[in-house]
Design an enzyme around this catalytic site. Structure first.
Site, PDB file in Angstrom:
ATOM      1  CG  ASP A  95       6.905  -0.179 -10.441  1.00  0.00           C
ATOM      2  OD1 ASP A  95       6.412   0.481 -11.368  1.00  0.00           O
ATOM      3  OD2 ASP A  95       7.368   0.234  -9.097  1.00  0.00           O
ATOM      4  CE  LYS A 149       6.166   3.303  -9.954  1.00  0.00           C
ATOM      5  NZ  LYS A 149       7.283   2.867  -8.720  1.00  0.00           N
ATOM      6  CB  CYS A 169       6.403   0.089  -5.959  1.00  0.00           C
ATOM      7  SG  CYS A 169       8.145   0.676  -6.132  1.00  0.00           S
TER       8      CYS A 169
END
Length: 207
Positions: free
Chosen positions: A18, A83, A116
């Site tokens: 990410d 996602k 994350c």
């Protein structure tokens, strides 16, 4: 005795979490983070290690920062997965791993360390994988929480390492094929390694 997990190229996959355009001006040490990521990609190419990239809600947060050299990976880039889960252990990732039962170790880098990256590490550990998190390859919009996220991962059975240490562990032997290419990468990255270590590993030494 604590379990020992050694990184073996044929059993390892890299995961980039990410690092997206919307976060670029928010993440501590973003320039150094990108340097570490690109170094890890060079190592992936030398040692033929597959890579999975995730992007959290890319419609809202954009795609992976262009400074990260995804195209250089070629076929080693297994997938770039959008996602909504904070964890990288999405159904798509589970399906990829199901087809690669030889994979035993994950090497994680990206953001954010306390969200994350942490949740991905915990899910991979729970699934039975050996998880190695690159300390100079993770960051956050709040630098103060990074050491605590890494400590939480280690408490749960993950391994906290550095990009240089992981790279040499994966290479293993100066007599193996490809060592010259590996050595050239490490020499090219020497100054960047010093820069990123000074920036990203500061105040993480208590780990």
């Amino acid at each position: 005795m604590p379990a020992v997990s050694k990184l073996v190229p044929e059993e390892t996959m890299f995961f980039l979490c990410d690092v997206q355009t919307r976060f670029k001006n928010l993440i501590f040490g973003i320039d150094e983070l990108v340097l570490t990521i690109n170094k890890m990609f060079k190592i992936a190419k030398v040692l033929e290690i597959p890579v999975i990239v995730t992007e959290q809600n890319p419609k809202g947060f954009g795609n992976t920062i262009p400074d990260i050299d995804l195209p250089s990976l070629g076929p080693l880039l297994v997938a770039t997965i959008a996602k909504d889960l904070y964890s990288m252990m999405t159904p798509e990732v589970r399906a990829i791993l199901h087809k690669r039962p030889h994979i035993k170790s994950m090497v994680l880098f990206g953001v954010e360390s306390q969200v994350c990256v942490l949740q991905s590490a915990l899910d991979f550990i729970e699934a039975g994988y050996n998880v190695h998190v690159i300390a100079d390859g993770v960051s956050s919009s709040n630098k103060e929480v990074i050491p605590f996220a890494l400590a939480r991962i280690r408490q749960s059975g993950g391994y906290i390492t550095t990009s240089e240490s992981a790279a040499f562990q994966l290479q293993r032997d100066a007599c193996l094929p490809g060592f010259k290419l590996f050595s050239n990468v490490m020499k090219e990255e020497k100054d960047n390694t010093v820069r990123t270590s000074q920036k990203m590993l500061h105040r993480r030494s208590f780990l």
